[in-house]
Design a protein around this motif. Sequence first.
Motif, PDB file in Angstrom:
ATOM      1  N   ILE A 175       0.868  -1.166   0.000  1.00 41.39           N
ATOM      2  CA  ILE A 175       0.000   0.000   0.000  1.00 41.39           C
ATOM      3  C   ILE A 175       0.914   1.228   0.000  1.00 41.39           C
ATOM      4  O   ILE A 175       1.830   1.327   0.823  1.00 41.39           O
ATOM      5  CB  ILE A 175      -0.907   0.054   1.252  1.00 41.39           C
ATOM      6  N   VAL A 176       0.670   2.159  -0.908  1.00 45.01           N
ATOM      7  CA  VAL A 176       1.444   3.402  -0.936  1.00 45.01           C
ATOM      8  C   VAL A 176       0.770   4.390   0.010  1.00 45.01           C
ATOM      9  O   VAL A 176      -0.408   4.731  -0.159  1.00 45.01           O
ATOM     10  CB  VAL A 176       1.495   3.981  -2.367  1.00 45.01           C
ATOM     11  N   ARG A 177       1.503   4.858   1.004  1.00 42.84           N
ATOM     12  CA  ARG A 177       0.947   5.728   2.035  1.00 42.84           C
ATOM     13  C   ARG A 177       0.873   7.177   1.553  1.00 42.84           C
ATOM     14  O   ARG A 177       1.528   7.576   0.583  1.00 42.84           O
ATOM     15  CB  ARG A 177       1.780   5.652   3.315  1.00 42.84           C
ATOM     16  N   THR A 178       0.093   7.974   2.261  1.00 37.73           N
ATOM     17  CA  THR A 178      -0.087   9.385   1.909  1.00 37.73           C
ATOM     18  C   THR A 178       1.244  10.124   1.881  1.00 37.73           C
ATOM     19  O   THR A 178       1.471  11.003   1.045  1.00 37.73           O
ATOM     20  CB  THR A 178      -1.042  10.056   2.919  1.00 37.73           C
ATOM     21  N   ASN A 179       2.145   9.772   2.796  1.00 39.57           N
ATOM     22  CA  ASN A 179       3.449  10.446   2.877  1.00 39.57           C
ATOM     23  C   ASN A 179       4.278  10.289   1.605  1.00 39.57           C
ATOM     24  O   ASN A 179       5.228  11.036   1.379  1.00 39.57           O
ATOM     25  CB  ASN A 179       4.263   9.889   4.053  1.00 39.57           C
ATOM     26  N   ALA A 180       3.931   9.301   0.767  1.00 38.29           N
ATOM     27  CA  ALA A 180       4.733   9.034  -0.428  1.00 38.29           C
ATOM     28  C   ALA A 180       4.473  10.024  -1.554  1.00 38.29           C
ATOM     29  O   ALA A 180       5.217  10.051  -2.544  1.00 38.29           O
ATOM     30  CB  ALA A 180       4.452   7.617  -0.935  1.00 38.29           C
ATOM     31  N   GLU A 181       3.452  10.848  -1.413  1.00 40.23           N
ATOM     32  CA  GLU A 181       3.115  11.785  -2.494  1.00 40.23           C
ATOM     33  C   GLU A 181       4.303  12.694  -2.808  1.00 40.23           C
ATOM     34  O   GLU A 181       4.847  13.349  -1.925  1.00 40.23           O
ATOM     35  CB  GLU A 181       1.899  12.627  -2.106  1.00 40.23           C
ATOM     36  N   GLY A 182       4.708  12.693  -4.082  1.00 37.18           N
ATOM     37  CA  GLY A 182       5.803  13.556  -4.519  1.00 37.18           C
ATOM     38  C   GLY A 182       7.184  12.992  -4.276  1.00 37.18           C
ATOM     39  O   GLY A 182       8.188  13.634  -4.629  1.00 37.18           O
ATOM     40  N   GLN A 183       7.294  11.791  -3.684  1.00 34.41           N
ATOM     41  CA  GLN A 183       8.611  11.243  -3.368  1.00 34.41           C
ATOM     42  C   GLN A 183       9.251  10.604  -4.605  1.00 34.41           C
ATOM     43  O   GLN A 183       8.558  10.033  -5.449  1.00 34.41           O
ATOM     44  CB  GLN A 183       8.494  10.193  -2.261  1.00 34.41           C
ATOM     45  N   PRO A 184      10.586  10.687  -4.707  1.00 29.69           N
ATOM     46  CA  PRO A 184      11.270  10.096  -5.863  1.00 29.69           C
ATOM     47  C   PRO A 184      11.333   8.572  -5.763  1.00 29.69           C
ATOM     48  O   PRO A 184      11.108   7.982  -4.698  1.00 29.69           O
ATOM     49  CB  PRO A 184      12.668  10.707  -5.777  1.00 29.69           C
ATOM     50  N   GLU A 185      11.697   7.935  -6.863  1.00 26.17           N
ATOM     51  CA  GLU A 185      11.775   6.488  -6.909  1.00 26.17           C
ATOM     52  C   GLU A 185      12.794   5.952  -5.912  1.00 26.17           C
ATOM     53  O   GLU A 185      12.594   4.890  -5.313  1.00 26.17           O
ATOM     54  CB  GLU A 185      12.141   6.035  -8.328  1.00 26.17           C
ATOM     55  N   GLU A 186      13.901   6.684  -5.691  1.00 26.11           N
ATOM     56  CA  GLU A 186      14.950   6.223  -4.777  1.00 26.11           C
ATOM     57  C   GLU A 186      14.402   6.038  -3.362  1.00 26.11           C
ATOM     58  O   GLU A 186      14.732   5.067  -2.669  1.00 26.11           O
ATOM     59  CB  GLU A 186      16.118   7.211  -4.753  1.00 26.11           C
ATOM     60  N   ALA A 187      13.575   6.974  -2.904  1.00 26.39           N
ATOM     61  CA  ALA A 187      13.025   6.886  -1.549  1.00 26.39           C
ATOM     62  C   ALA A 187      12.117   5.662  -1.426  1.00 26.39           C
ATOM     63  O   ALA A 187      12.145   4.952  -0.413  1.00 26.39           O
ATOM     64  CB  ALA A 187      12.251   8.154  -1.216  1.00 26.39           C
ATOM     65  N   LEU A 188      11.309   5.411  -2.453  1.00 25.51           N
ATOM     66  CA  LEU A 188      10.419   4.255  -2.420  1.00 25.51           C
ATOM     67  C   LEU A 188      11.216   2.954  -2.496  1.00 25.51           C
ATOM     68  O   LEU A 188      10.850   1.948  -1.870  1.00 25.51           O
ATOM     69  CB  LEU A 188       9.417   4.329  -3.562  1.00 25.51           C
ATOM     70  N   ALA A 189      12.325   2.976  -3.244  1.00 24.95           N
ATOM     71  CA  ALA A 189      13.174   1.783  -3.351  1.00 24.95           C
ATOM     72  C   ALA A 189      13.795   1.449  -1.999  1.00 24.95           C
ATOM     73  O   ALA A 189      13.896   0.270  -1.616  1.00 24.95           O
ATOM     74  CB  ALA A 189      14.260   2.007  -4.398  1.00 24.95           C
ATOM     75  N   GLU A 190      14.212   2.470  -1.241  1.00 28.44           N
ATOM     76  CA  GLU A 190      14.779   2.243   0.092  1.00 28.44           C
ATOM     77  C   GLU A 190      13.748   1.606   1.015  1.00 28.44           C
ATOM     78  O   GLU A 190      14.051   0.676   1.774  1.00 28.44           O
ATOM     79  CB  GLU A 190      15.272   3.566   0.683  1.00 28.44           C
ATOM     80  N   ASP A 191      12.529   2.117   0.931  1.00 26.47           N
ATOM     81  CA  ASP A 191      11.467   1.558   1.776  1.00 26.47           C
ATOM     82  C   ASP A 191      11.162   0.113   1.399  1.00 26.47           C
ATOM     83  O   ASP A 191      10.952  -0.745   2.265  1.00 26.47           O
ATOM     84  CB  ASP A 191      10.197   2.406   1.640  1.00 26.47           C
ATOM     85  N   THR A 192      11.124  -0.160   0.102  1.00 26.63           N
ATOM     86  CA  THR A 192      10.846  -1.527  -0.353  1.00 26.63           C
ATOM     87  C   THR A 192      11.908  -2.499   0.164  1.00 26.63           C
ATOM     88  O   THR A 192      11.594  -3.586   0.670  1.00 26.63           O
ATOM     89  CB  THR A 192      10.803  -1.571  -1.893  1.00 26.63           C
ATOM     90  N   ALA A 193      13.175  -2.094   0.047  1.00 33.66           N
ATOM     91  CA  ALA A 193      14.266  -2.961   0.517  1.00 33.66           C
ATOM     92  C   ALA A 193      14.176  -3.183   2.023  1.00 33.66           C
ATOM     93  O   ALA A 193      14.369  -4.304   2.514  1.00 33.66           O
ATOM     94  CB  ALA A 193      15.610  -2.333   0.149  1.00 33.66           C
ATOM     95  N   TYR A 194      13.872  -2.115   2.769  1.00 34.85           N
ATOM     96  CA  TYR A 194      13.745  -2.222   4.229  1.00 34.85           C
ATOM     97  C   TYR A 194      12.620  -3.179   4.614  1.00 34.85           C
ATOM     98  O   TYR A 194      12.780  -4.052   5.476  1.00 34.85           O
ATOM     99  CB  TYR A 194      13.492  -0.834   4.820  1.00 34.85           C
ATOM    100  N   LEU A 195      11.466  -3.046   3.963  1.00 34.20           N
ATOM    101  CA  LEU A 195      10.319  -3.893   4.294  1.00 34.20           C
ATOM    102  C   LEU A 195      10.578  -5.357   3.947  1.00 34.20           C
ATOM    103  O   LEU A 195      10.182  -6.259   4.696  1.00 34.20           O
ATOM    104  CB  LEU A 195       9.075  -3.387   3.556  1.00 34.20           C
ATOM    105  N   ASN A 196      11.254  -5.583   2.826  1.00 41.87           N
ATOM    106  CA  ASN A 196      11.554  -6.972   2.437  1.00 41.87           C
ATOM    107  C   ASN A 196      12.504  -7.630   3.428  1.00 41.87           C
ATOM    108  O   ASN A 196      12.349  -8.808   3.773  1.00 41.87           O
ATOM    109  CB  ASN A 196      12.135  -7.010   1.022  1.00 41.87           C
ATOM    110  N   ARG A 197      13.487  -6.851   3.913  1.00 45.44           N
ATOM    111  CA  ARG A 197      14.402  -7.388   4.938  1.00 45.44           C
ATOM    112  C   ARG A 197      13.645  -7.684   6.229  1.00 45.44           C
ATOM    113  O   ARG A 197      13.861  -8.710   6.880  1.00 45.44           O
ATOM    114  CB  ARG A 197      15.540  -6.392   5.206  1.00 45.44           C
ATOM    115  N   ALA A 198      12.767  -6.766   6.599  1.00 49.07           N
ATOM    116  CA  ALA A 198      11.998  -6.942   7.838  1.00 49.07           C
ATOM    117  C   ALA A 198      11.124  -8.196   7.757  1.00 49.07           C
ATOM    118  O   ALA A 198      11.047  -8.976   8.710  1.00 49.07           O
ATOM    119  CB  ALA A 198      11.133  -5.711   8.102  1.00 49.07           C
TER     120      ALA A 198
END
Length: 495
Positions: A175-198
């Motif tokens: 789910i893409v959260r409200t805070n993600a509005e306007g964020q670059p791909e790099e920021a979303l990629a960091e979050d994806t990697a963090y969540l997958n590790r978790a």
Amino acid sequence: MSEEILVNVTPRETRLAVVENGMLQELHIERGWRRGVVGNIYKGKVQRVMPGMQAAFVDIGLERAAFLHAADIIKPAPVPEGESDEAPLPPQPTRPIAELLREGQDIVVQVVKDPIGSKGARLTTQLSIPSRYLVLLPRTRVIGVSARIEDEAERSRLKTIVGALAPAGANVGYIVRTNAEGQPEEALAEDTAYLNRAWALIEQRCASARLGSCVYEDLSLPLRAVRDLMRRDVEKVRVDSRETSDRLKAFAAQYMPGLDEKIEPYTGARPIFDLYGVEDEIQRALQKQVPLKSGGYLVIDQTEAMTTIDVNTGSFLGQRNLEETVYRTNLEAAQSVARQLRLRNLGGIIIIDFIDMTDAEHKRQVLRQLEKALARDHAKTTVYDFSPLGLVEMTRKRTTDSLERQLSEPCNECAGRGTLKTAETITYEVFREIVRQVRQFDAQRLLVIASPKVVTRITEDESPAVAELEEFIGKSIRFQADEQYAQEQFDVVLL
């Protein structure tokens, strides 16, 4: 709109206040000995399956067994407050609980509602792991976008990016959260990697953890607030603990580059909550009556089933006519109600009794004002139209106890009723108890011990009745006042 987040840290308690334009809007409290468990993931054991309730009780190591409904086993995963899934899974019929679970079965569950009152925690088997911009949904491949992101081009961009970042072949969704509005791909990629590790770590822990143990714990209150509440329109985060401030800055620097500069330690002589008037606001938030600037007021009653809010004009007389006076009072009340719901953390069913209005357009405007004021609320709210009785019904998602129930306990004297029996009522209860005791037991005389107020009333106002009672039972009665006795408490002693 100016918004600040204040963090007050003491050895066993952390309090966090959200202040908008100088006014306290939200208060969050976390105590070391009683941290909330919402968001935590446990390896539990099914204790009891109840087909009649379509539910089961699960032992997850807490004081009371937690509650798991059949619908929470198969429905899509819950998402954080204020977020919603654009592409939910199609609704599925609820299967009988006996087909889904059996007693003694191991099960991995997540807490969606803290234990409240006498009720245990509420659970789901559909897990969700939040980060700054995303929520990972294990065992589902759905990709959704928060409904609060309204721009269609931005929704499409975010969905495309997250879809490309999702691991190939992995059975996870986002789910893409409200805070993600306007964020670059790099920021979303960091979050994806963090969540997958978790998630990989959680799976490892689930395989080896003992029953009733926590395999994933949500962040502490300050870190959770920075993750969920920090937006670019937040002016400052002020923390009165240097250690906590440094920890928040390091967390923000890692996950929210650029926003860490907004976090600063508070070193003033006055306590930070005193400086902003938060302590006074907390005391007022525990009162039933809420004054309005116009002279009107709200009366808020919290019960087990629902919360009722009554709107009154009070001393507000208006300047034109009754309908206009009522309309202005209701408009102001709508804004105040939205603030009080956030501040007091009131949830469940809420009934608002606005002052009666005859103009349909005025009713529409009051509802619109209420919905507009609730737009900044992080909890999910649903507001319905005026009922035939002129009441507004609404719901607000509740995951933790209200502020009053966190900070208060039922009164020992009235047992939470909010009222006491009068001294006159207690007097006649004493007389009835005397007659009851004399009929059951033999005694030469009686001693009544009660509160000073009750004894004074009996000996002064009811002395003729006492004389008649002594003659009726044929025994003497002595009264003794004791400061330790509450107004409703008394003892009849046979001598």
